[in-house]
Scaffold this motif. Sequence first.
Motif, PDB file in Angstrom:
ATOM      1  N   GLY A   8      15.617  -1.053  37.305  1.00  0.00           N
ATOM      2  CA  GLY A   8      16.627  -1.187  38.366  1.00  0.00           C
ATOM      3  C   GLY A   8      17.989  -1.498  37.752  1.00  0.00           C
ATOM      4  N   CYS A  10      20.581   0.158  37.337  1.00  0.00           N
ATOM      5  CA  CYS A  10      21.770   0.699  38.012  1.00  0.00           C
ATOM      6  C   CYS A  10      21.973   0.086  39.400  1.00  0.00           C
ATOM      7  CB  CYS A  10      21.649   2.218  38.120  1.00  0.00           C
ATOM      8  SG  CYS A  10      21.415   2.972  36.500  1.00  0.00           S
ATOM      9  N   GLY A  11      21.157  -0.893  39.777  1.00  0.00           N
ATOM     10  CA  GLY A  11      21.297  -1.551  41.075  1.00  0.00           C
ATOM     11  C   GLY A  11      22.137  -2.820  40.967  1.00  0.00           C
ATOM     12  N   ARG A  12      22.262  -3.530  42.103  1.00  0.00           N
ATOM     13  CA  ARG A  12      23.085  -4.759  42.129  1.00  0.00           C
ATOM     14  C   ARG A  12      22.600  -5.788  41.111  1.00  0.00           C
ATOM     15  NH1 ARG A  12      23.412  -2.990  47.524  1.00  0.00           N
ATOM     16  NH2 ARG A  12      21.187  -3.332  47.630  1.00  0.00           N
ATOM     17  N   GLN A  36      18.939   6.311  39.511  1.00  0.00           N
ATOM     18  CA  GLN A  36      20.349   6.592  39.864  1.00  0.00           C
ATOM     19  C   GLN A  36      21.241   6.342  38.660  1.00  0.00           C
ATOM     20  OE1 GLN A  36      20.843   4.330  43.595  1.00  0.00           O
ATOM     21  NE2 GLN A  36      21.311   6.345  44.438  1.00  0.00           N
ATOM     22  N   ALA A  50      14.171   7.612  34.418  1.00  0.00           N
ATOM     23  CA  ALA A  50      13.717   7.392  35.791  1.00  0.00           C
ATOM     24  C   ALA A  50      12.291   6.847  35.823  1.00  0.00           C
ATOM     25  CB  ALA A  50      13.791   8.691  36.568  1.00  0.00           C
ATOM     26  N   ARG A  67      12.238  -1.677  43.315  1.00  0.00           N
ATOM     27  CA  ARG A  67      11.522  -1.511  44.590  1.00  0.00           C
ATOM     28  C   ARG A  67      10.039  -1.516  44.257  1.00  0.00           C
ATOM     29  NH1 ARG A  67      15.523  -2.563  46.374  1.00  0.00           N
ATOM     30  NH2 ARG A  67      16.957  -1.443  47.735  1.00  0.00           N
ATOM     31  N   ASP A  69       7.473   0.448  44.757  1.00  0.00           N
ATOM     32  CA  ASP A  69       6.844   1.656  44.185  1.00  0.00           C
ATOM     33  C   ASP A  69       7.199   1.795  42.708  1.00  0.00           C
ATOM     34  OD1 ASP A  69       9.532   2.260  44.924  1.00  0.00           O
ATOM     35  OD2 ASP A  69       9.112   4.399  44.866  1.00  0.00           O
ATOM     36  N   SER A 112       8.492 -14.121  40.771  1.00  0.00           N
ATOM     37  CA  SER A 112       9.129 -15.066  41.680  1.00  0.00           C
ATOM     38  C   SER A 112       9.990 -14.307  42.672  1.00  0.00           C
ATOM     39  CB  SER A 112       9.989 -16.058  40.887  1.00  0.00           C
ATOM     40  OG  SER A 112      10.659 -16.909  41.799  1.00  0.00           O
ATOM     41  N   ALA A 113       9.910 -14.735  43.936  1.00  0.00           N
ATOM     42  CA  ALA A 113      10.753 -14.125  44.965  1.00  0.00           C
ATOM     43  C   ALA A 113      12.184 -14.607  44.817  1.00  0.00           C
ATOM     44  CB  ALA A 113      10.222 -14.488  46.343  1.00  0.00           C
ATOM     45  N   ASN A 114      12.385 -15.667  44.035  1.00  0.00           N
ATOM     46  CA  ASN A 114      13.748 -16.179  43.851  1.00  0.00           C
ATOM     47  C   ASN A 114      13.838 -16.897  42.508  1.00  0.00           C
ATOM     48  OD1 ASN A 114      16.213 -17.693  44.062  1.00  0.00           O
ATOM     49  ND2 ASN A 114      16.165 -17.147  46.230  1.00  0.00           N
ATOM     50  N   PHE A 115      14.685 -16.387  41.632  1.00  0.00           N
ATOM     51  CA  PHE A 115      14.790 -16.949  40.285  1.00  0.00           C
ATOM     52  C   PHE A 115      15.849 -18.046  40.177  1.00  0.00           C
ATOM     53  CE2 PHE A 115      12.249 -13.288  39.191  1.00  0.00           C
ATOM     54  CZ  PHE A 115      11.472 -13.775  38.155  1.00  0.00           C
ATOM     55  N   HIS A 145      22.824  -9.608  52.694  1.00  0.00           N
ATOM     56  CA  HIS A 145      23.749  -8.483  52.811  1.00  0.00           C
ATOM     57  C   HIS A 145      23.130  -7.307  53.573  1.00  0.00           C
ATOM     58  CE1 HIS A 145      21.349  -6.614  49.618  1.00  0.00           C
ATOM     59  NE2 HIS A 145      21.299  -7.845  49.104  1.00  0.00           N
ATOM     60  N   LYS A 148      19.994  -4.971  52.241  1.00  0.00           N
ATOM     61  CA  LYS A 148      18.621  -5.439  51.973  1.00  0.00           C
ATOM     62  C   LYS A 148      17.632  -4.683  52.863  1.00  0.00           C
ATOM     63  CE  LYS A 148      15.801  -9.521  51.271  1.00  0.00           C
ATOM     64  NZ  LYS A 148      15.281  -9.003  49.994  1.00  0.00           N
ATOM     65  N   ASP A 150      14.011  -5.265  53.066  1.00  0.00           N
ATOM     66  CA  ASP A 150      12.792  -5.926  53.535  1.00  0.00           C
ATOM     67  C   ASP A 150      13.143  -7.210  54.291  1.00  0.00           C
ATOM     68  OD1 ASP A 150      13.627  -6.680  50.884  1.00  0.00           O
ATOM     69  OD2 ASP A 150      11.830  -7.918  50.687  1.00  0.00           O
ATOM     70  N   PHE A 228      20.386 -15.670  40.018  1.00  0.00           N
ATOM     71  CA  PHE A 228      19.076 -15.006  39.879  1.00  0.00           C
ATOM     72  C   PHE A 228      18.941 -14.394  38.476  1.00  0.00           C
ATOM     73  CE2 PHE A 228      20.477 -13.937  44.383  1.00  0.00           C
ATOM     74  CZ  PHE A 228      19.864 -15.039  44.949  1.00  0.00           C
TER      75      PHE A 228
HETATM   76  P1  NAD Z   1      19.430  -2.304  44.600  1.00  0.00           P
HETATM   77  O1  NAD Z   1      19.014  -1.336  45.646  1.00  0.00           O
HETATM   78  O2  NAD Z   1      20.884  -2.555  44.403  1.00  0.00           O
HETATM   79  O3  NAD Z   1      18.824  -1.856  43.167  1.00  0.00           O
HETATM   80  C1  NAD Z   1      17.529  -1.302  43.009  1.00  0.00           C
HETATM   81  C2  NAD Z   1      17.610  -0.260  41.905  1.00  0.00           C
HETATM   82  O4  NAD Z   1      16.283   0.222  41.670  1.00  0.00           O
HETATM   83  C3  NAD Z   1      18.484   0.954  42.291  1.00  0.00           C
HETATM   84  O5  NAD Z   1      19.443   1.222  41.288  1.00  0.00           O
HETATM   85  C4  NAD Z   1      17.475   2.093  42.437  1.00  0.00           C
HETATM   86  O6  NAD Z   1      17.990   3.358  42.002  1.00  0.00           O
HETATM   87  C5  NAD Z   1      16.329   1.633  41.537  1.00  0.00           C
HETATM   88  N1  NAD Z   1      15.063   2.211  42.022  1.00  0.00           N
HETATM   89  C6  NAD Z   1      14.480   2.009  43.226  1.00  0.00           C
HETATM   90  N2  NAD Z   1      13.331   2.687  43.327  1.00  0.00           N
HETATM   91  C7  NAD Z   1      13.201   3.357  42.148  1.00  0.00           C
HETATM   92  C8  NAD Z   1      12.205   4.246  41.646  1.00  0.00           C
HETATM   93  N3  NAD Z   1      11.122   4.589  42.378  1.00  0.00           N
HETATM   94  N4  NAD Z   1      12.344   4.722  40.392  1.00  0.00           N
HETATM   95  C9  NAD Z   1      13.438   4.395  39.639  1.00  0.00           C
HETATM   96  N5  NAD Z   1      14.411   3.562  40.081  1.00  0.00           N
HETATM   97  C10 NAD Z   1      14.293   3.045  41.312  1.00  0.00           C
HETATM   98  O7  NAD Z   1      18.660  -3.644  44.921  1.00  0.00           O
HETATM   99  P2  NAD Z   1      18.977  -5.141  44.373  1.00  0.00           P
HETATM  100  O8  NAD Z   1      19.824  -5.844  45.376  1.00  0.00           O
HETATM  101  O9  NAD Z   1      19.391  -5.083  42.955  1.00  0.00           O
HETATM  102  O10 NAD Z   1      17.526  -5.793  44.517  1.00  0.00           O
HETATM  103  C11 NAD Z   1      16.412  -5.233  43.831  1.00  0.00           C
HETATM  104  C12 NAD Z   1      15.146  -6.017  44.193  1.00  0.00           C
HETATM  105  O11 NAD Z   1      15.269  -7.357  43.710  1.00  0.00           O
HETATM  106  C13 NAD Z   1      14.888  -6.156  45.712  1.00  0.00           C
HETATM  107  O12 NAD Z   1      13.492  -6.099  45.929  1.00  0.00           O
HETATM  108  C14 NAD Z   1      15.429  -7.533  46.052  1.00  0.00           C
HETATM  109  O13 NAD Z   1      14.841  -8.107  47.187  1.00  0.00           O
HETATM  110  C15 NAD Z   1      15.033  -8.267  44.772  1.00  0.00           C
HETATM  111  N6  NAD Z   1      15.802  -9.485  44.482  1.00  0.00           N
HETATM  112  C16 NAD Z   1      15.091 -10.531  43.988  1.00  0.00           C
HETATM  113  C17 NAD Z   1      15.728 -11.687  43.595  1.00  0.00           C
HETATM  114  C18 NAD Z   1      14.912 -12.786  42.972  1.00  0.00           C
HETATM  115  O14 NAD Z   1      15.472 -13.827  42.579  1.00  0.00           O
HETATM  116  N7  NAD Z   1      13.595 -12.593  42.814  1.00  0.00           N
HETATM  117  C19 NAD Z   1      17.124 -11.804  43.726  1.00  0.00           C
HETATM  118  C20 NAD Z   1      17.841 -10.703  44.226  1.00  0.00           C
HETATM  119  C21 NAD Z   1      17.166  -9.535  44.596  1.00  0.00           C
END
Ligand code: NAD
Length: 255
Positions: A8, A10-12, A36, A50, A67, A69, A112-115, A145, A148, A150, A228
């Motif tokens: 992940g 490339c995500g937040r 992405q 990917a 995510r 999957d 952990s659901a929250n780090f 935000h 989200k 789920d 986190f």
């Molecule tokens: P986000 O959507 O910004 O980033 C997710 C990234 O995963 C994206 O760049 C997406 O392209 C990639 N992705 C998704 N499915 C994919 C697949 N099948 N194959 C390849 N890449 C894939 O989301 P986010 O805000 O960064 O959060 C990600 C996860 O972390 C969420 O489940 C969120 O609830 C969790 N989260 C947990 C904590 C914690 O402390 N445990 C804190 C924040 C977010």
Amino acid sequence: MLKVCVVGLCGRMGHTIFDCTVGLEGIKIVCGIDRQIDNAPLNCSVEIKADPYELSFKPDIFIDFSRPDCSLKVLAYAREHKIPVVLGTTGFDEDGKAFIKDCAKYIPIVHSANFSVGVNVILSLVQKTAATMIDADIEIVEAHHRYKVDAPSGTALALGEAAAAGLNVNLKDVMVAGRNGITGQRNYGTIGFSSIRGGDIVGEHKAMFCCDGERVEIGHIATSRDTFARGALRAAMWLEGKKNGVYSMKEVLDL
Ligand code: NAD
């Protein structure tokens, strides 16, 4: 030097982890998994694929915020190649949770659901309060935000699990989420969940213990994703050399 693959990337959260590792000693991002690639962090030149099976080399550890999957695929790869995993993704169904447990027979996993350190501190306060204020109506309120996907959040569910543990019941037997319409009066002993989604809220949680004549509220507000990311990086360092099994932040932080 611990060589990390961020799932992940490339995500937040991926971007935040990337920023938090700049200049950090003992740990280095060497590759990423994301579909992405166009959204890769600026100045990030590592290999991004990917699918974990496309990686050209084996990292020492995965830090996964993606995510379910994607995480399940990464876990299967990690189990096959004996690579530890720090797992932050939320929203797993029962089969997904069972798969994580099964993988932990072969590799160590911090899940952990929250780090954030703060949330892990309030988890134990919530359990103690539930065990003491036995007549309280317990309600968990969370806000995140607009992106989200789920609900209730993984952290809200973890707070609910902590309260249920304090009451000595199973959360799934007492959980009430998303009330709407003519719901009737509140049933005694239930734990309610409400979710707010909007704007750029990073993550806010509150456990309310409502009695006749008084109310206790235990809350946490995350103002930056750094909390986190730093917790996940701390978990990654801690996990080095640990036995197979699922660990929580409680163990990482020695709470
Ligand atoms: P986000 O959507 O910004 O980033 C997710 C990234 O995963 C994206 O760049 C997406 O392209 C990639 N992705 C998704 N499915 C994919 C697949 N099948 N194959 C390849 N890449 C894939 O989301 P986010 O805000 O960064 O959060 C990600 C996860 O972390 C969420 O489940 C969120 O609830 C969790 N989260 C947990 C904590 C914690 O402390 N445990 C804190 C924040 C977010």
